[in-house]
Design a protein around this motif. Structure first.
Motif, PDB file in Angstrom:
ATOM      1  N   CYS A 192       0.879  -1.175   0.000  1.00  0.00           N
ATOM      2  CA  CYS A 192       0.000   0.000   0.000  1.00  0.00           C
ATOM      3  C   CYS A 192       0.912   1.219   0.000  1.00  0.00           C
ATOM      4  O   CYS A 192       1.671   1.425   0.950  1.00  0.00           O
ATOM      5  N   SER A 193       0.858   1.995  -1.065  1.00  0.00           N
ATOM      6  CA  SER A 193       1.732   3.154  -1.189  1.00  0.00           C
ATOM      7  C   SER A 193       1.343   4.231  -0.182  1.00  0.00           C
ATOM      8  O   SER A 193       0.180   4.598  -0.056  1.00  0.00           O
ATOM      9  N   LEU A 194       2.341   4.737   0.536  1.00  0.00           N
ATOM     10  CA  LEU A 194       2.137   5.812   1.496  1.00  0.00           C
ATOM     11  C   LEU A 194       2.640   7.147   0.944  1.00  0.00           C
ATOM     12  O   LEU A 194       1.962   8.163   1.067  1.00  0.00           O
ATOM     13  N   PHE A 195       3.838   7.143   0.353  1.00  0.00           N
ATOM     14  CA  PHE A 195       4.425   8.354  -0.232  1.00  0.00           C
ATOM     15  C   PHE A 195       5.223   7.981  -1.468  1.00  0.00           C
ATOM     16  O   PHE A 195       5.959   7.000  -1.462  1.00  0.00           O
ATOM     17  N   SER A 196       5.120   8.790  -2.489  1.00  0.00           N
ATOM     18  CA  SER A 196       5.957   8.662  -3.670  1.00  0.00           C
ATOM     19  C   SER A 196       5.728   9.891  -4.537  1.00  0.00           C
ATOM     20  O   SER A 196       4.574  10.240  -4.798  1.00  0.00           O
ATOM     21  N   PRO A 197       6.775  10.545  -4.933  1.00  0.00           N
ATOM     22  CA  PRO A 197       8.180  10.361  -4.575  1.00  0.00           C
ATOM     23  C   PRO A 197       8.450  10.821  -3.144  1.00  0.00           C
ATOM     24  O   PRO A 197       7.548  11.273  -2.454  1.00  0.00           O
ATOM     25  N   MET A 198       9.715  10.753  -2.760  1.00  0.00           N
ATOM     26  CA  MET A 198      10.084  10.970  -1.364  1.00  0.00           C
ATOM     27  C   MET A 198      10.745  12.325  -1.092  1.00  0.00           C
ATOM     28  O   MET A 198      11.280  12.548  -0.018  1.00  0.00           O
ATOM     29  N   GLN A 199      10.663  13.256  -2.015  1.00  0.00           N
ATOM     30  CA  GLN A 199      11.352  14.538  -1.871  1.00  0.00           C
ATOM     31  C   GLN A 199      10.869  15.379  -0.687  1.00  0.00           C
ATOM     32  O   GLN A 199      11.596  16.243  -0.220  1.00  0.00           O
ATOM     33  N   ARG A 200       9.674  15.147  -0.182  1.00  0.00           N
ATOM     34  CA  ARG A 200       9.205  15.978   0.927  1.00  0.00           C
ATOM     35  C   ARG A 200       9.884  15.619   2.263  1.00  0.00           C
ATOM     36  O   ARG A 200       9.724  16.329   3.240  1.00  0.00           O
ATOM     37  N   PHE A 201      10.648  14.531   2.287  1.00  0.00           N
ATOM     38  CA  PHE A 201      11.343  14.147   3.515  1.00  0.00           C
ATOM     39  C   PHE A 201      12.744  14.748   3.518  1.00  0.00           C
ATOM     40  O   PHE A 201      13.498  14.586   2.568  1.00  0.00           O
ATOM     41  N   GLU A 202      13.066  15.417   4.623  1.00  0.00           N
ATOM     42  CA  GLU A 202      14.364  16.074   4.731  1.00  0.00           C
ATOM     43  C   GLU A 202      15.496  15.056   4.769  1.00  0.00           C
ATOM     44  O   GLU A 202      16.542  15.240   4.159  1.00  0.00           O
ATOM     45  N   ASP A 203      15.281  13.957   5.517  1.00  0.00           N
ATOM     46  CA  ASP A 203      16.333  12.973   5.679  1.00  0.00           C
ATOM     47  C   ASP A 203      15.743  11.636   6.125  1.00  0.00           C
ATOM     48  O   ASP A 203      14.529  11.508   6.292  1.00  0.00           O
TER      49      ASP A 203
END
Length: 175
Positions: free
Chosen positions: A100-111
């Motif tokens: 189950c996709s939660l996030f994609s792409p992942m650019q909103r995560f700082e680290d």
């Protein structure tokens, strides 16, 4: 996939790390500050459930003991919080799994630490029964994605709304 939580974690990280190196490395959607990490895998009913963080996506994974959803087919599985829609998948060295996709792409995560914190909070919210999720609204807004997840825990979000990040918004119009 058989084994204890540590063996499951190691196997998933090895397989999806190889996928990153062999199939995903040149894609522009990769967040090069993130790594493959299997987070919080534990037993939930007839499966192991956890979150797989990759530089391209964050997915809730369900590793069923038996009767997996067919590859490419959709199915609903009951988690303590309620029903969740999954897609059947299969990867050599993992076997059948449901995602189950939660996030994609992942650019909103700082680290990696931010992605890991959201993964753990997501699992905390999904693997506890619904009534335990109801919390009073905090007096002070803010605090990033973890606080937003907590503030919006009682709201219903479908997969599309989660992917859009609607849980980060506190106004009633974001639904």
């Amino acid at each position: 996939m058989n084994g204890d939580a540590e063996a499951v974690r190691q196997q998933l990280e090895e397989v999806f790390g190889r996928i990153q190196r062999e199939r995903m490395q040149d894609l522009p959607l990769l967040h090069h500050g993130l790594a493959v990490e299997a987070v919080g895998f534990r037993r939930s009913g007839a499966a192991r459930v956890g979150v797989l963080i990759t530089p391209w996506a964050m997915n809730l994974l369900r590793l069923p003991d038996d009767d997996p959803i067919a590859v490419g087919a959709f199915g609903t599985r009951e988690l303590p919080r309620g029903p969740v829609d999954f897609i059947g998948a299969r990867e050599e060295d993992v076997g059948p799994y449901e995602t189950c996709s939660l996030f994609s792409p992942m650019q909103r995560f700082e680290d990696q630490a931010a992605a890991r914190a959201v993964a753990f909070e997501t699992l905390s919210l999904l693997l506890r029964p619904g009534p335990d999720l109801r919390r009073p609204e905090p007096q002070r807004q803010g605090g990033g994605p973890i606080a937003a997840l907590r503030r919006n825990a009682g709201r219903d979000f479908d997969r599309r709304r989660v992917l859009r990040g609607d849980f980060l918004n506190d106004d009633g119009d974001s639904r």
